[in-house]
Design an enzyme around this catalytic site. Sequence first.
Site, PDB file in Angstrom:
ATOM      1  N   LYS A 114      37.677  40.594   7.482  1.00  0.00           N
ATOM      2  CA  LYS A 114      37.136  39.448   8.224  1.00  0.00           C
ATOM      3  C   LYS A 114      36.916  39.774   9.697  1.00  0.00           C
ATOM      4  CE  LYS A 114      38.067  35.608   5.255  1.00  0.00           C
ATOM      5  NZ  LYS A 114      38.410  34.225   5.081  1.00  0.00           N
ATOM      6  N   LYS A 198      32.687  39.763  -2.719  1.00  0.00           N
ATOM      7  CA  LYS A 198      33.094  38.516  -3.386  1.00  0.00           C
ATOM      8  C   LYS A 198      32.185  37.351  -2.993  1.00  0.00           C
ATOM      9  CE  LYS A 198      36.559  36.163  -0.655  1.00  0.00           C
ATOM     10  NZ  LYS A 198      37.490  35.107  -0.701  1.00  0.00           N
ATOM     11  N   LYS A 201      31.970  31.447   0.963  1.00  0.00           N
ATOM     12  CA  LYS A 201      31.297  30.326   1.639  1.00  0.00           C
ATOM     13  C   LYS A 201      30.539  30.801   2.863  1.00  0.00           C
ATOM     14  CE  LYS A 201      35.373  27.447   1.148  1.00  0.00           C
ATOM     15  NZ  LYS A 201      36.436  28.256   1.754  1.00  0.00           N
TER      16      LYS A 201
HETATM   17  N1  AQP Z   1      34.817  34.684  -5.088  1.00  0.00           N
HETATM   18  C1  AQP Z   1      35.974  34.176  -5.459  1.00  0.00           C
HETATM   19  N2  AQP Z   1      36.439  34.406  -6.715  1.00  0.00           N
HETATM   20  C2  AQP Z   1      37.627  33.870  -7.100  1.00  0.00           C
HETATM   21  N3  AQP Z   1      38.404  33.097  -6.296  1.00  0.00           N
HETATM   22  C3  AQP Z   1      37.963  32.852  -5.056  1.00  0.00           C
HETATM   23  N4  AQP Z   1      38.469  32.148  -4.039  1.00  0.00           N
HETATM   24  C4  AQP Z   1      37.639  32.198  -2.981  1.00  0.00           C
HETATM   25  N5  AQP Z   1      36.567  32.944  -3.275  1.00  0.00           N
HETATM   26  C5  AQP Z   1      36.738  33.366  -4.553  1.00  0.00           C
HETATM   27  C6  AQP Z   1      39.736  31.432  -4.121  1.00  0.00           C
HETATM   28  O1  AQP Z   1      39.516  30.104  -3.678  1.00  0.00           O
HETATM   29  C7  AQP Z   1      40.688  29.648  -2.981  1.00  0.00           C
HETATM   30  C8  AQP Z   1      40.271  29.073  -1.682  1.00  0.00           C
HETATM   31  O2  AQP Z   1      39.735  30.087  -0.864  1.00  0.00           O
HETATM   32  P1  AQP Z   1      39.411  29.766   0.653  1.00  0.00           P
HETATM   33  O3  AQP Z   1      38.182  28.989   0.717  1.00  0.00           O
HETATM   34  O4  AQP Z   1      40.571  29.157   1.300  1.00  0.00           O
HETATM   35  O5  AQP Z   1      39.274  31.134   1.349  1.00  0.00           O
HETATM   36  P2  AQP Z   1      38.486  32.401   1.002  1.00  0.00           P
HETATM   37  O6  AQP Z   1      39.160  33.152  -0.080  1.00  0.00           O
HETATM   38  O7  AQP Z   1      38.322  33.124   2.295  1.00  0.00           O
HETATM   39  O8  AQP Z   1      37.105  31.830   0.449  1.00  0.00           O
HETATM   40  P3  AQP Z   1      35.681  32.103   0.968  1.00  0.00           P
HETATM   41  O9  AQP Z   1      34.739  31.357   0.145  1.00  0.00           O
HETATM   42  O10 AQP Z   1      35.463  33.583   1.084  1.00  0.00           O
HETATM   43  O11 AQP Z   1      35.695  31.417   2.375  1.00  0.00           O
HETATM   44  P4  AQP Z   1      35.245  32.015   3.752  1.00  0.00           P
HETATM   45  O12 AQP Z   1      33.864  32.536   3.537  1.00  0.00           O
HETATM   46  O13 AQP Z   1      35.311  30.864   4.693  1.00  0.00           O
HETATM   47  O14 AQP Z   1      36.230  33.100   4.092  1.00  0.00           O
HETATM   48  C9  AQP Z   1      41.626  30.845  -2.848  1.00  0.00           C
HETATM   49  O15 AQP Z   1      42.634  30.739  -3.841  1.00  0.00           O
HETATM   50  C10 AQP Z   1      40.748  32.018  -3.125  1.00  0.00           C
HETATM   51  O16 AQP Z   1      41.480  33.083  -3.701  1.00  0.00           O
END
Ligand code: AQP
Length: 334
Positions: A114, A198, A201
């Site tokens: 990140k 992955k 968002k």
């Molecule tokens: N691609 C994914 N596949 C499976 N699980 C996922 N999670 C997120 N992306 C995937 C799971 O969703 C929960 C919440 O995640 P989060 O939104 O708090 O943070 P993150 O993992 O950082 O998700 P994003 O979408 O990648 O957000 P941004 O872009 O803001 O950093 C967690 O349990 C995560 O494992």
Amino acid sequence: MSNKMTAFSGVQPTGNLHLGNYLGALKHFVSLQKKMECIYCIVDLHAITTFQKPEALKSNILETTAGFIASGLDHEKSIIFNQSSVSGHAELAWILNCVSRVGWLNRMTQFKDKAGSDKEKASVGLYIYPNLMAADILLYKATHVPVGADQKQHIELSRDIALKFNNDFNAKNFFPLPEPLIPKKISRIMSLRDGLKKMSKSEESDYSRINLKDEADEIVKKIKKAKTDSKPIPSDEKELMKRPEALNLLTIYSDLTNKSINDVLKDMAGKDFSHLKTNLSEMLVEKICPIGKEIKKMLGDSIFLKEILKKGREKANIRAEENLKKIRDIVGLI
Ligand code: AQP
């Protein structure tokens, strides 16, 4: 130590909830409600470790709440609230900052991903984010943490912090060591544009993900445009493992149809991707569109959403204060 099982997990209000959040986390949050007490948090303090526009953050907190409810979380049964409204998270995070070690944080791969190439410019919050995550979990003495595979390392760190706290303060078994609950079949949904990244968002291209709020025509378009390779669908799982985009689409399909990958391969082997994509789009529209419709409906009633958060905060705060009193005493704070 009480042997009551409690699950805690959080989702950042950083934008549109997507299929990865749903299949990797939310779907499992829902089924856990039948097995144990569940605390689900909209982790807004984690969100601000990277800059969020204040107005967007406010609406994303409500939208994530709506996403929780639309996905099937029961706000009467589970505790649903936003993290910043229970100040114990920040207080315990500070205490745990003093327990956790710099060397441990230096090993966290999500910070490296990140922060990007210029780590000097990343916020201190992003660096110590895993300590706040440990505080979130330990504040409620949670025993189980349902998360996607990307969070495994952070849960391991939470266990290390819990163990060191218990040892340093001679408080045997005070914090339980939390267990990650990572879905076996579908731990990580990948981007529709790149099978090695992955689904996220914050990824710029909206074509990389299926948002829970996408309309049926958007879902169909995104799946149609999803990256694949030029070979037909293989019959063998080993061969599939070497083809990330194919693996991703087939894994999503296997989860939605409740079939094993092997069974899906038996049905699909030798066919081209347009066949899979047509079937996958239909399944996704059927699963995701009703959730999106519910989210949109709830977004028109912010009073209802704020009321859910208020009730959740009250319940969470009672639990948090009870534990914090003991924690302050153990640490020697008066
Ligand atoms: N691609 C994914 N596949 C499976 N699980 C996922 N999670 C997120 N992306 C995937 C799971 O969703 C929960 C919440 O995640 P989060 O939104 O708090 O943070 P993150 O993992 O950082 O998700 P994003 O979408 O990648 O957000 P941004 O872009 O803001 O950093 C967690 O349990 C995560 O494992």
